[in-house]
Design a protein around this motif. Structure first.
Motif, PDB file in Angstrom:
ATOM      1  N   LEU A  10      21.858  45.205  47.362  1.00 39.98           N
ATOM      2  CA  LEU A  10      23.085  44.602  47.879  1.00 39.98           C
ATOM      3  C   LEU A  10      24.279  45.520  47.649  1.00 39.98           C
ATOM      4  CD1 LEU A  10      22.552  40.870  46.812  1.00 39.98           C
ATOM      5  CD2 LEU A  10      22.319  41.860  49.104  1.00 39.98           C
ATOM      6  N   GLN A  11      24.313  46.197  46.512  1.00 41.44           N
ATOM      7  CA  GLN A  11      25.387  47.160  46.240  1.00 41.44           C
ATOM      8  C   GLN A  11      25.392  48.285  47.261  1.00 41.44           C
ATOM      9  OE1 GLN A  11      25.414  48.673  42.228  1.00 41.44           O
ATOM     10  NE2 GLN A  11      25.147  46.639  41.349  1.00 41.44           N
ATOM     11  N   GLU A  12      24.216  48.767  47.631  1.00 40.74           N
ATOM     12  CA  GLU A  12      24.111  49.870  48.601  1.00 40.74           C
ATOM     13  C   GLU A  12      24.484  49.439  50.013  1.00 40.74           C
ATOM     14  OE1 GLU A  12      20.109  51.373  48.398  1.00 40.74           O
ATOM     15  OE2 GLU A  12      20.242  51.666  46.238  1.00 40.74           O
ATOM     16  N   VAL A  16      31.840  44.477  48.258  1.00 36.07           N
ATOM     17  CA  VAL A  16      32.320  43.229  47.666  1.00 36.07           C
ATOM     18  C   VAL A  16      33.748  43.003  48.155  1.00 36.07           C
ATOM     19  CG1 VAL A  16      32.839  41.984  45.539  1.00 36.07           C
ATOM     20  CG2 VAL A  16      30.853  43.519  45.633  1.00 36.07           C
ATOM     21  N   LEU A  17      33.950  41.904  48.875  1.00 36.13           N
ATOM     22  CA  LEU A  17      35.277  41.575  49.384  1.00 36.13           C
ATOM     23  C   LEU A  17      36.073  40.761  48.389  1.00 36.13           C
ATOM     24  CD1 LEU A  17      34.426  40.472  53.047  1.00 36.13           C
ATOM     25  CD2 LEU A  17      35.289  42.691  52.266  1.00 36.13           C
ATOM     26  N   ILE A  23      31.153  33.505  42.315  1.00 34.07           N
ATOM     27  CA  ILE A  23      30.462  33.785  43.573  1.00 34.07           C
ATOM     28  C   ILE A  23      31.052  35.073  44.127  1.00 34.07           C
ATOM     29  CG2 ILE A  23      29.969  32.987  45.913  1.00 34.07           C
ATOM     30  CD1 ILE A  23      29.162  30.594  44.548  1.00 34.07           C
ATOM     31  N   SER A  24      30.188  35.989  44.538  1.00 39.42           N
ATOM     32  CA  SER A  24      30.633  37.219  45.192  1.00 39.42           C
ATOM     33  C   SER A  24      30.534  37.047  46.694  1.00 39.42           C
ATOM     34  CB  SER A  24      29.775  38.406  44.747  1.00 39.42           C
ATOM     35  OG  SER A  24      29.930  38.650  43.377  1.00 39.42           O
ATOM     36  N   PHE A  25      31.572  37.432  47.394  1.00 41.54           N
ATOM     37  CA  PHE A  25      31.597  37.440  48.861  1.00 41.54           C
ATOM     38  C   PHE A  25      31.411  38.888  49.291  1.00 41.54           C
ATOM     39  CE2 PHE A  25      33.766  33.634  47.720  1.00 41.54           C
ATOM     40  CZ  PHE A  25      33.749  32.771  48.799  1.00 41.54           C
ATOM     41  N   ILE A  37      27.582  37.896  53.046  1.00 43.91           N
ATOM     42  CA  ILE A  37      26.582  37.430  52.097  1.00 43.91           C
ATOM     43  C   ILE A  37      27.302  36.826  50.897  1.00 43.91           C
ATOM     44  CG2 ILE A  37      24.672  38.098  50.578  1.00 43.91           C
ATOM     45  CD1 ILE A  37      24.125  40.454  52.519  1.00 43.91           C
ATOM     46  N   LEU A  38      26.876  35.629  50.518  1.00 47.90           N
ATOM     47  CA  LEU A  38      27.381  34.982  49.310  1.00 47.90           C
ATOM     48  C   LEU A  38      26.354  35.167  48.205  1.00 47.90           C
ATOM     49  CD1 LEU A  38      28.578  31.577  50.810  1.00 47.90           C
ATOM     50  CD2 LEU A  38      30.021  33.444  49.993  1.00 47.90           C
ATOM     51  N   VAL A  39      26.810  35.570  47.034  1.00 45.73           N
ATOM     52  CA  VAL A  39      25.911  35.762  45.897  1.00 45.73           C
ATOM     53  C   VAL A  39      26.443  34.963  44.715  1.00 45.73           C
ATOM     54  CG1 VAL A  39      24.772  37.405  44.366  1.00 45.73           C
ATOM     55  CG2 VAL A  39      25.391  38.113  46.695  1.00 45.73           C
TER      56      VAL A  39
END
Length: 134
Positions: A10-12, A16-17, A23-25, A37-39
């Protein structure tokens, strides 16, 4: 969650907005579609393993993110998925699709792409999302 770290894939693949309420958007770098993508910051990998409060929080954010995509971009359809076969870390895809996108009517995951976002485009989308979620 103190020990949270974003999966390397996901990092690649994403930027990250915003990080809000554990929660990461994320915005996927594939600019052929509007792919967010929501994490959730959790060790659980299955949605049903989350407590009801976290499930409700995620459902609310899926709805808000879906509304943001519909209101901000020219799309014909929203795709929402929690697959996790390649990346087991819990994450939710919310993808705005259009009849003339590069993959229609097929799926977007696992596909190569040529078009990526510029830094300025990412910043604009980030600011729009932050304003929408206020």
């Amino acid at each position: 969650m103190q020990n949270f770290s974003l999966n390397s894939r996901l990092q690649e693949d994403c930027t990250v907005l915003l990080e809000r309420d554990e929660i990461s958007f994320l915005l996927h770098q594939n600019a052929e579609v509007f792919w967010f993508i929501l994490v959730p910051h959790t060790q659980e990998i299955e949605f049903h393993e989350l407590d009801q409060a976290k499930q409700q929080q995620l459902l609310g954010l899926i709805n808000r993110l879906s509304a943001f995509i519909q209101n901000s971009f020219n799309i014909d359809k929203l795709n929402i998925a929690m697959i996790g076969n390649v990346v087991s870390q819990m994450h939710i895809h919310v993808v705005g699709r259009s009849l003339n996108d590069a993959y229609w009517p097929d799926v977007v995951w696992g596909r190569s792409f040529e078009k990526t976002y510029t830094a300025q485009q990412v910043e604009e989308i980030q600011q729009q999302l932050i304003a929408f979620l206020k």
